[in-house]
Write a protein that holds these residues in place. Structure first.
Motif, PDB file in Angstrom:
ATOM      1  N   LYS A   1       0.842  -1.188   0.000  1.00  0.00           N
ATOM      2  CA  LYS A   1       0.000   0.000   0.000  1.00  0.00           C
ATOM      3  C   LYS A   1       0.882   1.244   0.000  1.00  0.00           C
ATOM      4  O   LYS A   1       1.798   1.377   0.802  1.00  0.00           O
ATOM      5  CB  LYS A   1      -0.898  -0.001   1.240  1.00  0.00           C
ATOM      6  CG  LYS A   1      -1.872   1.165   1.252  1.00  0.00           C
ATOM      7  CD  LYS A   1      -2.754   1.102   2.484  1.00  0.00           C
ATOM      8  CE  LYS A   1      -3.737   2.260   2.511  1.00  0.00           C
ATOM      9  NZ  LYS A   1      -4.590   2.218   3.716  1.00  0.00           N
ATOM     10  N   GLU A   2       0.631   2.137  -0.949  1.00  0.00           N
ATOM     11  CA  GLU A   2       1.445   3.353  -1.085  1.00  0.00           C
ATOM     12  C   GLU A   2       1.184   4.301   0.084  1.00  0.00           C
ATOM     13  O   GLU A   2       0.037   4.591   0.426  1.00  0.00           O
ATOM     14  CB  GLU A   2       1.113   4.052  -2.402  1.00  0.00           C
ATOM     15  CG  GLU A   2       2.005   5.250  -2.677  1.00  0.00           C
ATOM     16  CD  GLU A   2       1.717   5.877  -4.022  1.00  0.00           C
ATOM     17  OE1 GLU A   2       2.190   7.001  -4.266  1.00  0.00           O
ATOM     18  OE2 GLU A   2       0.998   5.244  -4.827  1.00  0.00           O
ATOM     19  N   GLU A   3       2.288   4.754   0.690  1.00  0.00           N
ATOM     20  CA  GLU A   3       2.153   5.695   1.792  1.00  0.00           C
ATOM     21  C   GLU A   3       1.908   7.104   1.274  1.00  0.00           C
ATOM     22  O   GLU A   3       2.475   7.499   0.260  1.00  0.00           O
ATOM     23  CB  GLU A   3       3.430   5.680   2.647  1.00  0.00           C
ATOM     24  CG  GLU A   3       3.678   4.359   3.340  1.00  0.00           C
ATOM     25  CD  GLU A   3       4.912   4.422   4.224  1.00  0.00           C
ATOM     26  OE1 GLU A   3       5.506   5.519   4.336  1.00  0.00           O
ATOM     27  OE2 GLU A   3       5.273   3.380   4.792  1.00  0.00           O
ATOM     28  N   GLU A   4       1.075   7.843   1.956  1.00  0.00           N
ATOM     29  CA  GLU A   4       0.797   9.216   1.557  1.00  0.00           C
ATOM     30  C   GLU A   4       1.983  10.111   1.886  1.00  0.00           C
ATOM     31  O   GLU A   4       2.619   9.961   2.926  1.00  0.00           O
ATOM     32  CB  GLU A   4      -0.453   9.731   2.279  1.00  0.00           C
ATOM     33  CG  GLU A   4      -1.721   9.020   1.860  1.00  0.00           C
ATOM     34  CD  GLU A   4      -2.937   9.640   2.531  1.00  0.00           C
ATOM     35  OE1 GLU A   4      -2.754  10.666   3.234  1.00  0.00           O
ATOM     36  OE2 GLU A   4      -4.037   9.113   2.359  1.00  0.00           O
ATOM     37  N   TYR A   5       2.300  11.017   0.947  1.00  0.00           N
ATOM     38  CA  TYR A   5       3.426  11.930   1.149  1.00  0.00           C
ATOM     39  C   TYR A   5       3.022  13.044   2.101  1.00  0.00           C
ATOM     40  O   TYR A   5       1.926  13.591   2.006  1.00  0.00           O
ATOM     41  CB  TYR A   5       3.886  12.535  -0.178  1.00  0.00           C
ATOM     42  CG  TYR A   5       4.954  13.584  -0.009  1.00  0.00           C
ATOM     43  CD1 TYR A   5       6.276  13.229   0.266  1.00  0.00           C
ATOM     44  CD2 TYR A   5       4.644  14.948  -0.087  1.00  0.00           C
ATOM     45  CE1 TYR A   5       7.255  14.189   0.439  1.00  0.00           C
ATOM     46  CE2 TYR A   5       5.620  15.914   0.086  1.00  0.00           C
ATOM     47  CZ  TYR A   5       6.926  15.528   0.346  1.00  0.00           C
ATOM     48  OH  TYR A   5       7.889  16.485   0.522  1.00  0.00           O
ATOM     49  N   ALA A   6       3.931  13.340   3.010  1.00  0.00           N
ATOM     50  CA  ALA A   6       3.687  14.423   3.951  1.00  0.00           C
ATOM     51  C   ALA A   6       4.847  15.408   3.890  1.00  0.00           C
ATOM     52  O   ALA A   6       6.020  15.001   3.870  1.00  0.00           O
ATOM     53  CB  ALA A   6       3.539  13.874   5.370  1.00  0.00           C
ATOM     54  N   ILE A   7       4.559  16.670   3.812  1.00  0.00           N
ATOM     55  CA  ILE A   7       5.606  17.694   3.771  1.00  0.00           C
ATOM     56  C   ILE A   7       6.343  17.694   5.108  1.00  0.00           C
ATOM     57  O   ILE A   7       5.722  17.751   6.167  1.00  0.00           O
ATOM     58  CB  ILE A   7       4.990  19.090   3.512  1.00  0.00           C
ATOM     59  CG1 ILE A   7       4.302  19.099   2.140  1.00  0.00           C
ATOM     60  CG2 ILE A   7       6.065  20.169   3.581  1.00  0.00           C
ATOM     61  CD1 ILE A   7       3.550  20.386   1.849  1.00  0.00           C
ATOM     62  N   PRO A   8       7.676  17.590   5.051  1.00  0.00           N
ATOM     63  CA  PRO A   8       8.434  17.587   6.308  1.00  0.00           C
ATOM     64  C   PRO A   8       8.191  18.858   7.116  1.00  0.00           C
ATOM     65  O   PRO A   8       8.048  19.948   6.558  1.00  0.00           O
ATOM     66  CB  PRO A   8       9.893  17.522   5.829  1.00  0.00           C
ATOM     67  CG  PRO A   8       9.819  16.970   4.446  1.00  0.00           C
ATOM     68  CD  PRO A   8       8.540  17.477   3.874  1.00  0.00           C
ATOM     69  N   VAL A   9       8.122  18.699   8.401  1.00  0.00           N
ATOM     70  CA  VAL A   9       7.912  19.831   9.296  1.00  0.00           C
ATOM     71  C   VAL A   9       9.262  20.440   9.652  1.00  0.00           C
ATOM     72  O   VAL A   9      10.170  19.736  10.119  1.00  0.00           O
ATOM     73  CB  VAL A   9       7.180  19.399  10.576  1.00  0.00           C
ATOM     74  CG1 VAL A   9       6.998  20.588  11.518  1.00  0.00           C
ATOM     75  CG2 VAL A   9       5.835  18.780  10.219  1.00  0.00           C
ATOM     76  N   ALA A  10       9.426  21.712   9.383  1.00  0.00           N
ATOM     77  CA  ALA A  10      10.692  22.388   9.668  1.00  0.00           C
ATOM     78  C   ALA A  10      10.926  22.444  11.179  1.00  0.00           C
ATOM     79  O   ALA A  10       9.999  22.686  11.956  1.00  0.00           O
ATOM     80  CB  ALA A  10      10.674  23.794   9.093  1.00  0.00           C
TER      81      ALA A  10
END
Length: 327
Positions: free
Chosen positions: A22-31
């Motif tokens: 199952k493809e994992e959803e991309y999450a923008i890295p938290v600065a």
């Protein structure tokens, strides 16, 4: 039946594998909510005295937390006069060009430390640091400590190294000319006229000459004064009689000497491992971008002489040299 069963098993295995991937959803890295820094070394090859080691020093913090106040680099061995930390922050535009924007005052170097004070309200910058390797650092290891401070009181640091400084020496773009400036000293890394060669006879290792001889590939040559065959028409200055071992090399375009695109470098170890004990005392028909390994008569020096360019009309050439002291 057996073939159908195997096919059925393969299908089940394939479906199971597909359902488990199952493809994992991309999450923008938290600065991170803090001052951060990073460093990369930009220069390649051996670290030679008289040249620069170049770094890119990046530092940043969230704009809401403040701005950059200063950046500093401390070297374990004080650099040469031209050591500096640029006061411009660089980014690469869409055309691949590096663009610099002034963000601080010119760097100040005091002893081992080089500092830039930011004059522009910025929370992120990448500064380039140029460390001019001093000659007293030859054979040593040099380390660097990069650090930055922000207006909110936070500070960060990043250590780089150690970097070994090469023992070898280098000289670039010596002009040699048949019968005029034709006498080469590996010890002095210099070219002498006949008159000056007589005054430095014990240091002359090579004679440059150009000959256009029918049916013989002679052309541009490096010949030891001791040669009895390959110095046609040459009258040596008084006392110039040393021998040398000379081995011609094709396509060894050391980047320091050639300053071309080839990522090839001669290092101290190459000289230490060099074995030209059976080499002759001459190298004939040298061409641009060729070269020659040389060992002096007393074994004190080994060198690589690179031919940057040749000119048949003026019977001349331009050479560059790397030299290693063996004793």
């Amino acid at each position: 039946m057996k073939q159908r069963y195997l096919a059925y098993v393969f299908i089940l295995v394939g479906l199971a594998a597909f359902s488990s991937c199952k493809e994992e959803e991309y999450a923008i890295p938290v600065a991170k909510q803090e001052l951060q820094n990073d460093v990369i070394k930009r220069t390649l090859g051996p670290n030679l005295a008289g040249l620069d080691i170049e770094f890119a020093y990046a530092m940043a913090l969230p704009p809401s937390m403040g701005r950059l106040v200063s950046a500093e680099v401390e070297a374990s061995v004080a650099g040469g006069e031209s050591t500096h930390l640029e006061n411009k922050s660089y980014y690469t535009n869409s055309s691949g060009e590096d663009i610099g924007i002034e963000v601080g005052s010119k760097s100040v170097t005091a002893g081992n430390k080089t500092t830039v004070t930011f004059t522009r309200d910025t929370s992120a910058a990448t500064l380039r640091y140029f460390y001019r390797i001093p000659f007293n650092a030859k054979g040593q290891e040099v380390t660097f400590n990069f650090s930055a401070k922000a207006s909110n009181g936070q500070s960060v640091s990043y250590s780089m190294g150690p970097y070994k400084i090469a023992q070898m020496d280098m000289v670039l773009d010596l002009d040699v000319k048949d019968s005029t400036n034709a006498f080469i000293s590996i010890e002095d890394m210099a070219v002498y006229s006949a008159a000056d060669a007589a005054s430095n006879a014990s240091k002359i290792d090579l004679v440059y000459l150009y000959r256009s001889i029918r049916n013989i590939s002679f052309a541009h040559a490096l010949v030891a004064p001791s040669s009895t065959t390959y110095l046609p028409g040459v009258t040596l200055p008084a006392g110039v009689n040393r021998s040398a071992r000379i081995q011609k090399v094709w396509n060894l375009r050391d980047q320091h000497l050639a300053r071309l695109q080839f990522g090839v470098f001669i290092d101290d170890l190459d000289f230490q491992r060099l074995d030209i004990a059976e080499a002759p005392d001459y190298a004939l028909n040298l061409k641009a971008e060729a070269g020659a390994w040389v060992e002096t008569q007393d074994g004190k020096y080994r060198a690589y002489v690179y031919v940057n360019s040749v000119n048949n009309g003026s019977k001349s050439a331009k050479i560059s040299i790397k030299r290693f002291t063996m004793k």
